[in-house]
Scaffold this active site. Structure first.
Site, PDB file in Angstrom:
ATOM      1  N   ASP A 148      36.046  45.272  38.571  1.00 11.77           N
ATOM      2  CA  ASP A 148      34.943  45.765  39.408  1.00 11.77           C
ATOM      3  C   ASP A 148      35.311  47.051  40.141  1.00 11.77           C
ATOM      4  O   ASP A 148      34.616  47.469  41.057  1.00 11.77           O
ATOM      5  CB  ASP A 148      34.526  44.685  40.421  1.00 11.77           C
ATOM      6  CG  ASP A 148      35.673  44.242  41.329  1.00 11.77           C
ATOM      7  OD1 ASP A 148      36.777  44.835  41.234  1.00 11.77           O
ATOM      8  OD2 ASP A 148      35.472  43.327  42.142  1.00 11.77           O
ATOM      9  N   ASP A 170      49.304  44.543  48.701  1.00  7.32           N
ATOM     10  CA  ASP A 170      48.358  43.517  49.162  1.00  7.32           C
ATOM     11  C   ASP A 170      49.005  42.142  49.072  1.00  7.32           C
ATOM     12  O   ASP A 170      50.083  41.992  48.496  1.00  7.32           O
ATOM     13  CB  ASP A 170      47.049  43.581  48.353  1.00  7.32           C
ATOM     14  CG  ASP A 170      47.279  43.647  46.848  1.00  7.32           C
ATOM     15  OD1 ASP A 170      48.427  43.474  46.396  1.00  7.32           O
ATOM     16  OD2 ASP A 170      46.302  43.874  46.112  1.00  7.32           O
ATOM     17  N   HIS A 189      38.098  47.545  41.916  1.00  7.39           N
ATOM     18  CA  HIS A 189      38.877  47.418  43.157  1.00  7.39           C
ATOM     19  C   HIS A 189      40.290  47.958  42.992  1.00  7.39           C
ATOM     20  O   HIS A 189      40.855  47.942  41.909  1.00  7.39           O
ATOM     21  CB  HIS A 189      38.867  45.977  43.699  1.00  7.39           C
ATOM     22  CG  HIS A 189      39.698  44.972  42.976  1.00  7.39           C
ATOM     23  ND1 HIS A 189      39.164  43.884  42.332  1.00  7.39           N
ATOM     24  CD2 HIS A 189      41.028  44.862  42.815  1.00  7.39           C
ATOM     25  CE1 HIS A 189      40.138  43.157  41.817  1.00  7.39           C
ATOM     26  NE2 HIS A 189      41.277  43.727  42.092  1.00  7.39           N
ATOM     27  N   GLU A 236      37.654  45.270  47.609  1.00 10.78           N
ATOM     28  CA  GLU A 236      36.537  44.933  46.721  1.00 10.78           C
ATOM     29  C   GLU A 236      35.389  45.925  46.918  1.00 10.78           C
ATOM     30  O   GLU A 236      35.383  46.687  47.890  1.00 10.78           O
ATOM     31  CB  GLU A 236      36.055  43.503  47.036  1.00 10.78           C
ATOM     32  CG  GLU A 236      37.082  42.405  46.731  1.00 10.78           C
ATOM     33  CD  GLU A 236      37.229  42.101  45.242  1.00 10.78           C
ATOM     34  OE1 GLU A 236      36.991  42.980  44.394  1.00 10.78           O
ATOM     35  OE2 GLU A 236      37.617  40.955  44.917  1.00 10.78           O
TER      36      GLU A 236
HETATM   37  C1  GLP Z   1      44.761  42.113  41.541  1.00 10.40           C
HETATM   38  C2  GLP Z   1      45.638  43.040  42.384  1.00 10.40           C
HETATM   39  C3  GLP Z   1      45.390  44.502  42.045  1.00 10.40           C
HETATM   40  C4  GLP Z   1      45.439  44.684  40.543  1.00 10.40           C
HETATM   41  C5  GLP Z   1      44.388  43.831  39.866  1.00 10.40           C
HETATM   42  C6  GLP Z   1      44.331  44.018  38.364  1.00 10.40           C
HETATM   43  O1  GLP Z   1      43.487  42.033  42.040  1.00 10.40           O
HETATM   44  N1  GLP Z   1      45.406  42.846  43.778  1.00 10.40           N
HETATM   45  O2  GLP Z   1      46.346  45.311  42.696  1.00 10.40           O
HETATM   46  O3  GLP Z   1      45.236  46.051  40.231  1.00 10.40           O
HETATM   47  O4  GLP Z   1      44.704  42.483  40.161  1.00 10.40           O
HETATM   48  O5  GLP Z   1      45.310  43.248  37.743  1.00 10.40           O
HETATM   49  P1  GLP Z   1      45.709  43.381  36.216  1.00 10.40           P
HETATM   50  O6  GLP Z   1      46.566  44.604  36.141  1.00 10.40           O
HETATM   51  O7  GLP Z   1      46.463  42.149  35.910  1.00 10.40           O
HETATM   52  O8  GLP Z   1      44.458  43.521  35.442  1.00 10.40           O
END
Ligand code: GLP
Length: 261
Positions: A136, A67, A138, A143
């Protein structure tokens, strides 16, 4: 879906890196789908250790982005392209010529999304897609209420995700873009093996809903239940709300080593 409960984030990272290393030994030009965020960092560190120890060769490996923020110049330090260059490609010694990702600065965003889906297919598809999970539920930037068959497209972030990600922008939530490009859930599910890594109690509700809840667009990660080879690797904190935790522990403890994940 296989659920593996590991003692801590470091051992989770080692387990997933070992799966990547096995894949690369079997298929040296494998296409690895990588995620950003804090959670996957122990994976990249452990994989770099394999590379430096000489027990896996990544000279033909290819890397695909999950992404991207819309509108951040590619060279912005928090564009996901920059983050992945810093955290994955450089430590592994992989050049940008082996990297593919969507263009977050394209004028024609929809065209860029469609081009990325085509490029992934033309590259033979992702062999192993690593995912984190948002609080949440995602995955990527899909989302809640994302279509479970969605393709790569533009999405608008929830305020919660922008607040969660503000730490990468010096705590300034206003600096976090509202719009992103993300591989769709349908795109993600085309990877041959999907590995979701979650660590810490803050992820426990999202993990429980994804693994033991209904398949529902309200919890995008629950779509992994529809994948024939999905592995969820969680530490004790992230596993703390799983009703079947003992069963998952028992199953993995009895699994022959050679099977890997
Ligand atoms: C962002 C990324 C996701 C990731 C999420 C959680 O939203 N787009 O791919 O899984 O963050 O991040 P973290 O691992 O820092 O909690």
């Amino acid at each position: 879906m296989e659920v593996v409960i590991v003692p801590d984030a470091k051992s989770g990272g080692e387990l997933v890196a070992e799966a990547m290393a096995r894949l690369l030994r079997r298929k040296p030009d494998a296409l690895l789908g990588v995620a950003t965020g804090s959670t996957p960092l122990p994976v990249y560190e452990a994989l770099a250790a394999h590379v430096h120890a000489g027990d896996v060769d990544v000279s033909r490996a290819r890397i695909a982005q999950l992404d991207e923020y819309v509108g951040l110049p590619a060279e912005h330090p928090e564009s996901y392209r920059s983050v992945l260059r810093r955290e994955v490609l450089e430590p592994l010694g992989i050049g940008m010529d082996a990297f593919m990702g969507p263009d977050g600065t394209a004028q024609d965003v929809q065209g860029a999304c469609e081009a990325y889906d085509r490029a992934l297919a033309e590259a033979g598809g992702v062999d192993l897609q690593l995912l984190g999970i948002g609080t949440d539920g995602h995955i990527g930037f899909n989302e809640p209420c994302s279509s479970l068959v969605s393709r790569t497209r533009i999405k608008t972030l929830t305020e919660q995700t922008r607040v969660d990600n503000a730490r990468f922008f010096d705590g300034d939530v206003d600096a976090v873009p509202h719009h992103v490009i993300t591989q769709g859930i349908g795109t993600i599910l085309e990877a041959r093996h999907v590995v979701l890594l979650a660590t810490g109690e803050a992820k426990a509700d999202a993990v429980a809903a994804s693994v033991e809840g209904a398949v529902a667009a309200m919890c995008p990660a629950s779509a992994l239940q529809l994948h024939p080879h999905a592995t969820v690797v969680v530490d004790e904190g992230a596993a703390s709300k799983l009703k079947l935790a003992d069963y998952f522990r028992h199953t993995f403890a009895s699994k022959p080593d050679w099977q890997g994940i």
